[in-house]
Design a protein around this motif. Structure first.
Motif, mmCIF file in Angstrom:
data_model
loop_
_atom_site.group_PDB
_atom_site.id
_atom_site.type_symbol
_atom_site.label_atom_id
_atom_site.label_comp_id
_atom_site.label_asym_id
_atom_site.label_seq_id
_atom_site.Cartn_x
_atom_site.Cartn_y
_atom_site.Cartn_z
ATOM 1 N N PHE A 201 -8.506 17.296 1.108
ATOM 2 C CA PHE A 201 -7.697 16.077 1.093
ATOM 3 C C PHE A 201 -8.531 14.902 0.584
ATOM 4 C CE2 PHE A 201 -4.378 13.459 3.580
ATOM 5 C CZ PHE A 201 -3.433 13.660 2.610
ATOM 6 N N LYS A 202 -9.823 14.871 0.910
ATOM 7 C CA LYS A 202 -10.715 13.827 0.409
ATOM 8 C C LYS A 202 -10.882 13.933 -1.101
ATOM 9 C CE LYS A 202 -13.469 12.974 4.541
ATOM 10 N NZ LYS A 202 -14.816 13.015 5.134
ATOM 11 N N LYS A 203 -11.000 15.167 -1.610
ATOM 12 C CA LYS A 203 -11.105 15.367 -3.059
ATOM 13 C C LYS A 203 -9.840 14.884 -3.745
ATOM 14 C CE LYS A 203 -14.061 19.454 -2.981
ATOM 15 N NZ LYS A 203 -14.102 20.896 -3.267
ATOM 16 N N LEU A 204 -8.700 15.174 -3.129
ATOM 17 C CA LEU A 204 -7.426 14.744 -3.689
ATOM 18 C C LEU A 204 -7.341 13.220 -3.706
ATOM 19 C CD1 LEU A 204 -4.663 15.691 -4.751
ATOM 20 C CD2 LEU A 204 -3.853 15.623 -2.398
ATOM 21 N N ALA A 205 -7.811 12.569 -2.641
ATOM 22 C CA ALA A 205 -7.801 11.107 -2.575
ATOM 23 C C ALA A 205 -8.667 10.521 -3.688
ATOM 24 C CB ALA A 205 -8.306 10.635 -1.213
ATOM 25 N N ILE B 116 0.849 -1.190 0.000
ATOM 26 C CA ILE B 116 0.000 0.000 0.000
ATOM 27 C C ILE B 116 0.884 1.239 0.000
ATOM 28 C CG2 ILE B 116 -1.965 -1.069 1.157
ATOM 29 C CD1 ILE B 116 -1.076 0.388 3.712
ATOM 30 N N THR B 117 0.352 2.324 -0.506
ATOM 31 C CA THR B 117 1.029 3.619 -0.496
ATOM 32 C C THR B 117 0.229 4.538 0.408
ATOM 33 O OG1 THR B 117 1.722 3.255 -2.783
ATOM 34 C CG2 THR B 117 1.876 5.500 -1.937
ATOM 35 N N ILE B 118 0.916 5.205 1.332
ATOM 36 C CA ILE B 118 0.260 6.076 2.298
ATOM 37 C C ILE B 118 0.724 7.513 2.091
ATOM 38 C CG2 ILE B 118 -0.076 6.581 4.745
ATOM 39 C CD1 ILE B 118 0.446 3.617 5.292
ATOM 40 N N LEU B 119 -0.232 8.438 2.031
ATOM 41 C CA LEU B 119 0.061 9.865 1.945
ATOM 42 C C LEU B 119 -0.425 10.521 3.232
ATOM 43 C CD1 LEU B 119 -1.205 10.575 -1.664
ATOM 44 C CD2 LEU B 119 1.144 10.348 -0.935
ATOM 45 N N PHE C 147 -9.666 6.907 2.798
ATOM 46 C CA PHE C 147 -9.210 8.074 3.529
ATOM 47 C C PHE C 147 -9.548 7.840 4.989
ATOM 48 C CE2 PHE C 147 -9.963 12.180 5.481
ATOM 49 C CZ PHE C 147 -8.799 12.843 5.157
ATOM 50 N N LYS C 148 -8.529 7.667 5.833
ATOM 51 C CA LYS C 148 -8.744 7.416 7.253
ATOM 52 C C LYS C 148 -7.708 8.172 8.069
ATOM 53 C CE LYS C 148 -10.386 2.687 6.718
ATOM 54 N NZ LYS C 148 -10.097 1.277 6.990
ATOM 55 N N ASP C 149 -8.132 8.747 9.170
ATOM 56 C CA ASP C 149 -7.229 9.395 10.124
ATOM 57 C C ASP C 149 -6.287 10.394 9.451
ATOM 58 O OD1 ASP C 149 -8.370 7.780 12.103
ATOM 59 O OD2 ASP C 149 -6.903 6.192 11.737
ATOM 60 N N ASP C 150 -6.820 11.232 8.583
ATOM 61 C CA ASP C 150 -6.033 12.238 7.854
ATOM 62 C C ASP C 150 -4.907 11.616 7.035
ATOM 63 O OD1 ASP C 150 -7.629 14.286 8.785
ATOM 64 O OD2 ASP C 150 -6.407 14.596 10.571
ATOM 65 N N LYS C 151 -5.136 10.424 6.517
ATOM 66 C CA LYS C 151 -4.180 9.735 5.646
ATOM 67 C C LYS C 151 -4.928 9.200 4.439
ATOM 68 C CE LYS C 151 -1.348 8.037 9.455
ATOM 69 N NZ LYS C 151 -0.813 6.849 10.109
ATOM 70 N N ILE C 152 -4.277 9.255 3.280
ATOM 71 C CA ILE C 152 -4.810 8.619 2.081
ATOM 72 C C ILE C 152 -4.089 7.289 1.927
ATOM 73 C CG2 ILE C 152 -5.032 8.730 -0.420
ATOM 74 C CD1 ILE C 152 -5.028 11.751 -0.209
ATOM 75 N N ILE C 153 -4.837 6.220 1.827
ATOM 76 C CA ILE C 153 -4.268 4.886 1.657
ATOM 77 C C ILE C 153 -4.657 4.391 0.269
ATOM 78 C CG2 ILE C 153 -4.200 2.523 2.525
ATOM 79 C CD1 ILE C 153 -5.027 3.709 5.271
#
Length: 110
Positions: free
Chosen positions: A62-66, A49-52, A79-85
């Protein structure tokens, strides 16, 4: 004769407005930050997985970006805990997409 010309013939007084692309308005709405977004790679349950993480703007941006990243790469993610997975190892592609948008990106790990 295309539809626009037909409408001009029917309604000569009407002035048509060009609709700006949705993509341009979305890119202008995302807040760019000074600190780099951290892009890292992990394996969970044997799958890559890649995490941002590290975005300091609004959560909705950030959700739109995800969503946009998942659509461009045609992969799953969340999108969980201010991270994009993002499912899979797409660090290089994600970093290039973010750099094209104007973000500073830092690669962490392998």
């Amino acid at each position: 004769m295309d539809l626009e010309n037909q409408l001009k013939n029917l309604f000569p007084d009407h002035v048509s407005e060009k609709v700006s692309e949705k993509k341009d308005s979305e890119e202008k709405g995302i807040w760019l930050q000074d600190d780099p977004i951290i892009c890292k790679y992990e394996k969970r349950k044997g799958k890559p997985i890649t995490i941002l993480e590290g975005y300091t703007g609004a959560t909705e941006d950030f959700k739109k970006l995800a969503k946009e990243l998942k659509q461009k790469l045609s992969v799953g993610g969340s999108f969980k805990d201010d991270k994009i997975i993002i499912q899979g190892d797409y660090r290089d592609k994600i970093m290039q997409i973010l750099k094209d948008k104007g973000f500073a990106v830092k690669r962490v790990g392998g």
